[in-house]
Design a protein around this motif. Structure first.
Motif, PDB file in Angstrom:
ATOM      1  N   ASP A   1       0.813  -1.213   0.000  1.00 52.27           N
ATOM      2  CA  ASP A   1       0.000   0.000   0.000  1.00 52.27           C
ATOM      3  C   ASP A   1       0.846   1.262   0.000  1.00 52.27           C
ATOM      4  O   ASP A   1       0.321   2.366  -0.124  1.00 52.27           O
ATOM      5  N   ARG A   2       2.163   1.107   0.147  1.00 53.40           N
ATOM      6  CA  ARG A   2       3.041   2.274   0.193  1.00 53.40           C
ATOM      7  C   ARG A   2       3.990   2.342  -0.997  1.00 53.40           C
ATOM      8  O   ARG A   2       4.988   3.065  -0.957  1.00 53.40           O
ATOM      9  N   VAL A   3       3.724   1.556  -2.039  1.00 55.35           N
ATOM     10  CA  VAL A   3       4.434   1.787  -3.289  1.00 55.35           C
ATOM     11  C   VAL A   3       4.044   3.187  -3.753  1.00 55.35           C
ATOM     12  O   VAL A   3       2.870   3.556  -3.753  1.00 55.35           O
ATOM     13  N   ALA A   4       5.039   3.987  -4.112  1.00 52.92           N
ATOM     14  CA  ALA A   4       4.786   5.401  -4.394  1.00 52.92           C
ATOM     15  C   ALA A   4       5.381   5.800  -5.735  1.00 52.92           C
ATOM     16  O   ALA A   4       6.443   5.312  -6.136  1.00 52.92           O
TER      17      ALA A   4
ATOM     18  N   ALA B   1      -4.156   3.950  -6.184  1.00 53.19           N
ATOM     19  CA  ALA B   1      -4.301   5.336  -6.630  1.00 53.19           C
ATOM     20  C   ALA B   1      -3.205   5.760  -7.603  1.00 53.19           C
ATOM     21  O   ALA B   1      -3.232   6.887  -8.098  1.00 53.19           O
ATOM     22  N   VAL B   2      -2.249   4.878  -7.897  1.00 49.31           N
ATOM     23  CA  VAL B   2      -1.109   5.216  -8.751  1.00 49.31           C
ATOM     24  C   VAL B   2      -1.390   4.791 -10.183  1.00 49.31           C
ATOM     25  O   VAL B   2      -1.749   3.635 -10.440  1.00 49.31           O
ATOM     26  N   ALA B   3      -1.236   5.734 -11.114  1.00 52.99           N
ATOM     27  CA  ALA B   3      -1.431   5.446 -12.538  1.00 52.99           C
ATOM     28  C   ALA B   3      -0.086   5.048 -13.152  1.00 52.99           C
ATOM     29  O   ALA B   3       0.800   5.892 -13.322  1.00 52.99           O
TER      30      ALA B   3
ATOM     31  N   ILE C   1      -3.196  -4.906 -10.698  1.00 50.95           N
ATOM     32  CA  ILE C   1      -3.226  -3.766 -11.617  1.00 50.95           C
ATOM     33  C   ILE C   1      -4.505  -3.830 -12.449  1.00 50.95           C
ATOM     34  O   ILE C   1      -4.830  -4.865 -13.027  1.00 50.95           O
ATOM     35  N   GLU C   2      -5.237  -2.730 -12.473  1.00 53.22           N
ATOM     36  CA  GLU C   2      -6.519  -2.664 -13.178  1.00 53.22           C
ATOM     37  C   GLU C   2      -6.447  -1.620 -14.284  1.00 53.22           C
ATOM     38  O   GLU C   2      -5.839  -0.561 -14.105  1.00 53.22           O
TER      39      GLU C   2
ATOM     40  N   VAL D   1       0.147   4.185  -3.288  1.00 56.17           N
ATOM     41  CA  VAL D   1      -0.947   3.339  -3.750  1.00 56.17           C
ATOM     42  C   VAL D   1      -2.193   3.541  -2.894  1.00 56.17           C
ATOM     43  O   VAL D   1      -3.324   3.490  -3.387  1.00 56.17           O
ATOM     44  N   SER D   2      -1.998   3.819  -1.625  1.00 62.19           N
ATOM     45  CA  SER D   2      -3.120   4.032  -0.717  1.00 62.19           C
ATOM     46  C   SER D   2      -3.872   5.313  -0.989  1.00 62.19           C
ATOM     47  O   SER D   2      -4.963   5.527  -0.457  1.00 62.19           O
TER      48      SER D   2
END
Length: 856
Positions: free
Chosen positions: A539-542, A640-642, A615-616, A563-564
């Motif tokens: 959740d903290r991949v940024a 939340a990361v594109a 990944i969506e 990602v959060s």
């Protein structure tokens, strides 16, 4: 060997001894007891041996201590009481260290150990009693252990005795939470302690004044100059201890020596703080809250309480904990004060005023109400119970528990129904947070560097070995741990994570790689460390955010989106500032924008591989407030990361129109082209609706609420705010009315009044009552006042000159003809001689024209 002291008369004459008969009576008649005793009464030392020799105490006595330092010290003290070395009949089990012999009868354990014992053997076979010492500290694991032990007792072991011991927690509430336990109170016999407060606050309301550490150092020096004996100083953390120690070093009296004491220190240094000072010297023990309870520090008769405590606060929304430093509670202050009167009369110096004391909270917050509940949620799943089914002193908060369970599902520790998976069972057995255990196990399964994963886990659970201000890169810490490069690391801080890493490897059933003869091992590549950290903190991949328009200000932090959905920032000069992706392992938890403290770089390929199933692809038509336009994009999203963002060229027209409608909602109705015709129509509808007609609500709120019904169908082909000006808004609004609405509108609020001259005068429904503006000559011959609503509402009539200027306003046209008209005629004839001004306007024909030139 001295026999076990079941004869309480043979126990040391400490204050708690007088209450032991009542405790033993309660445990003969029942199985639960709350033993209340003030600080220094000797309950930790006396209760375990007092239980031995009781008819029901044929097995072991297990005593829980919240801290490792206190667990060792308590076991050593009880063993010394029995005249033997630790490890025979009295021993301890703490993380990374066990000293238990085959004949052990009293085990002092720390919290994680007790939880594991209960999970492995809910019957607690061979155990006669469990003692929860210092329960007032309300640690999360103590609360969990007590809840599990109480249920095990009710379901499996009615003969198991459960004793809670507290110095400050309200005994009645605790006894009730335990289902009606007996309460036994031991009176204290503490020596008198004089309390000395500051005369004025050390920091003024404008926050000017000395720094915290400077104020603490001054108070310590004052205490040493005024009083004899050794001093125990309470400070919030290891960093403050180090700073105060530096400030004291050049100014201490010749007979004083400083001894730090906190949980991260090696055991040998902790022991040095507990031992008596050398002959002719006195100690100044700089301690964290670890010294509040269960430890006896020889020679102390001075306490200096700096009045601060450090606690972890968990934010379920961000998934991060942050350490906060806040004032101590009154209960903690009393505990600390009591340390000065254990051996002789003492003095307590408080770094606050007597007036400030009233604002302190009564008790410290229970950890279960504020901590990360991930490990608790896993233990509950393994136990097979919901929290409300157990006797918790305080129930865990539902939002934090839900967030913990969501994380455990992401870590594959729980299945979709919330049941523990086999992976989850393995995680629970590792002496690490489930995030870090998941990292180790999955790295081993993937053939990655599991030893580096264990080292990383140990580094993250221990204090950072690098100095303050060091770069955030986790790879540097592994290099220091492996001896490849020191990066300014404190060698004393590397021993604990090295030992912890080895324990984790053993617990996970893994073997370390071969060591080079030189003892220095190269660290893994930074991106390999990033992969490991990303497993623990998915959740903290940024991703690094793009700079603002015009570029970032010099020295501005580099901002990231996790990602959060939470923001995080990195100093502009950090070695990771240029990395497009990071795995953030440690941040300060600031709710607005967290400051990244430890992280490692990631590549897009790493992310694609690690999180392929998460990944969506999202097709998004949305209004962009920044661009004041609709953006249609196809994005591949990890939370939340594109990861990828491209134009959606064939977006459906209805999706574009819906996004444009959202833009109108954000911009407000004033963004629409309100022509005079559109405003008049809206006013008519609102007037008729107020008169009782079944018409739509065209207030601002009503129009915005029904935007999709009346406006969205007309927005196709519009993409930007400026495009809205192409709308014929009057026509759009008119089409929103069905036949019945239009009929009611014409009946109750017609658009025009037809004058006797045949002109159509628009009716202004924004005025009260509605009004028309008409040239006076066009109303000649009209003997009834203009009205709407079937004659029920008289219009206000603004009478105009031939040039269209106001002449008079009337609500009674027949009355005007009879009275004021004559005066108006006199004035107007001279100004407009070519226009008719008959003496009798009711008999004159209405006209829109002037008289022909030359006519009389």
């Amino acid at each position: 060997m001295t026999p076990l002291a079941h004869d309480i008369a043979r126990l040391p004459d400490l204050p708690a001894r007088a209450a032991l008969p009542a405790l033993l009576d309660a445990l003969r008649e029942g199985s639960r007891a709350v033993f209340e005793a003030p600080p220094g009464a000797g309950k930790t030392t006396l209760v375990p041996p007092a239980l031995l020799g009781q008819p029901w105490a044929l097995g072991r006595i297990v005593m829980l201590q919240p801290r490792r330092v206190a667990a060792r010290a308590a076991a050593e003290r009880i063993a010394a009481l029995l005249g033997e070395a630790p490890g025979a009949r009295v021993g301890w089990r703490i993380r990374g260290e066990t000293r238990i012999g085959p004949d052990c009868r009293i085990e002092v354990v720390t919290e994680g150990i007790l939880t594991r014992m209960l999970q492995d053997d809910p019957e607690m076979s061979g155990v006669s009693a469990i003692i929860f010492d210092e329960i007032h500290e309300r640690s999360l694991n103590a609360d969990l252990g007590l809840a599990l032990a109480l249920e095990a007792q009710e379901a499996l072991r009615e003969d198991l005795r459960i004793i809670t011991m507290s110095a400050t927690l309200e005994g009645a509430r605790l006894a009730q939470a335990m289902g009606g336990a007996a309460r036994i109170r031991a009176e204290g016999r503490m020596f008198p302690v004089e309390t000395r407060w500051l005369e004025r606050p050390w920091r003024r309301p404008d926050r000017r004044g000395p720094r915290f550490e400077e104020a603490a150092a001054e108070l310590i020096l004052r205490a040493l100059s005024e009083e004899r004996g050794s001093a125990l100083v309470f400070l919030p953390g290891a960093a403050e201890i180090a700073r105060v120690e530096r400030l004291l070093a050049p100014r201490l009296p010749a007979d004083a020596l400083v001894r730090p004491l906190h949980g991260a220190m090696p055991f040998a240094r902790q022991r040095a703080a507990l031992e008596p000072a050398p002959e002719g010297r006195r100690k100044v023990v700089l301690a964290t809250s670890v010294a509040e309870t269960s430890l006896t520090i020889e020679g102390v008769r001075i306490v200096v309480d700096a009045g601060r405590a450090r606690r972890a606060r968990f934010d379920p929304a961000s998934g991060m904990s942050r350490l906060v430093t806040e004032p101590v509670s009154r209960a903690e202050a009393e505990q600390r004060r009591g340390r000065a009167g254990r051996l002789e009369p003492g003095v307590c110096y408080r770094m606050w005023t007597r007036g400030e004391e009233g604002a302190l909270p009564a008790q410290p917050p229970a950890e279960i109400l504020e901590a990360d509940l991930t490990a608790l949620a896993l233990e509950l799943a393994l136990w097979g119970a919901e929290p409300e089914q157990l006797r918790f002193i305080d129930q865990p908060p539902a939002p934090a528990l839900a967030e913990a369970r969501a994380l455990l599902r992401a870590l594959e520790a729980l299945d979709a129904e919330g049941r523990p998976t086999e992976h989850g069972r393995r995680l629970a057995r590792l002496p690490a947070h489930p995030r870090l255990g998941h990292m180790i196990l999955r790295a081993a399964e993937a053939g990655e560097d599991a030893e580096a994963a264990a080292e990383l886990a140990a580094l993250l659970e221990e204090r950072d070995p690098l100095p303050p201000g060091a770069p955030c890169d986790l790879t540097l810490r592994i290099e220091a741990l492996r001896g490849a490069r020191d990066h300014g690391a404190d060698p004393a801080r590397l021993n604990a994570p090295r030992q912890a890493a080895r324990r984790l490897m053993r617990a996970a059933g893994l073997r370390a790689g071969a060591r080079p003869s030189a003892g220095r091992r190269p660290a893994p590549e930074p991106h390999a460390v990033g992969r490991l950290a990303a497993r623990a903190y998915p959740d903290r991949v940024a991703m690094r955010r793009p700079p603002p328009p015009g570029g970032a200000a010099p020295g501005a932090p580099v901002r990231h989106l996790m990602v959060s959905g939470k923001g995080a920032a990195l100093p502009a000069d950090d070695s990771l500032a240029a990395a497009p992706f990071l795995a953030v392992a440690d941040a300060d938890g600031d709710p607005r924008e967290a400051r990244i403290r430890r992280a490692a770089p990631l590549t897009r390929a790493d992310i694609e591989e690690l999180f392929a199933d998460r990944i969506e692809e999202r097709r998004i038509c949305a209004w962009s407030p920044r661009e004041r336009a609709v953006r249609a994009r196809i994005r591949r999203m990890l939370g939340a990361v594109a990861l990828d963002d491209r134009r959606w060229s064939d977006a459906p027209p209805e999706a574009l129109a819906a996004a444009m409608a959202e833009g109108v909602r954000q911009l407000g109705l004033q963004a629409l082209p309100w022509s005079a015709a559109a405003r008049r129509l809206r006013a008519r509808v609102r007037y008729a609706a107020a008169a009782g007609a079944a018409l739509p609500d065209w207030s601002d709120e009503g129009l915005l609420a029904t935007l999709d019904d009346w406006l969205t169908p007309h927005l196709q082909g519009l993409r930007r705010a400026e495009d809205l000006q192409r709308l014929d808004l009057a026509r759009v609004l008119e089409q929103a009315l069905d036949w019945n609405a239009r009929e009611a509108l014409e009946r109750l609020a017609p658009a025009h009044f037809v004058t006797p001259a045949g002109t159509r005068a628009p009716i202004d429904y924004d005025r009260e009552p509605p009004a028309i503006a008409v040239r006076l000559q066009e109303l000649f011959g009209l003997d009834a006042h203009p009205s709407v609503g079937g004659g029920r509402v008289r219009l206000t009539v603004d009478l105009l000159s031939p040039a269209g200027r106001p002449v008079q306003t009337t609500g009674d046209l027949p009355g005007f003809w009879r009275s004021s008209y004559a005066d108006v005629r006199k004035d107007m004839r001279g100004r407009y001689p070519r226009h008719p001004w008959p003496e009798d306007p009711l008999s004159a024909p209405p006209t829109r024209r002037a008289k022909p030139r030359g006519s009389g």
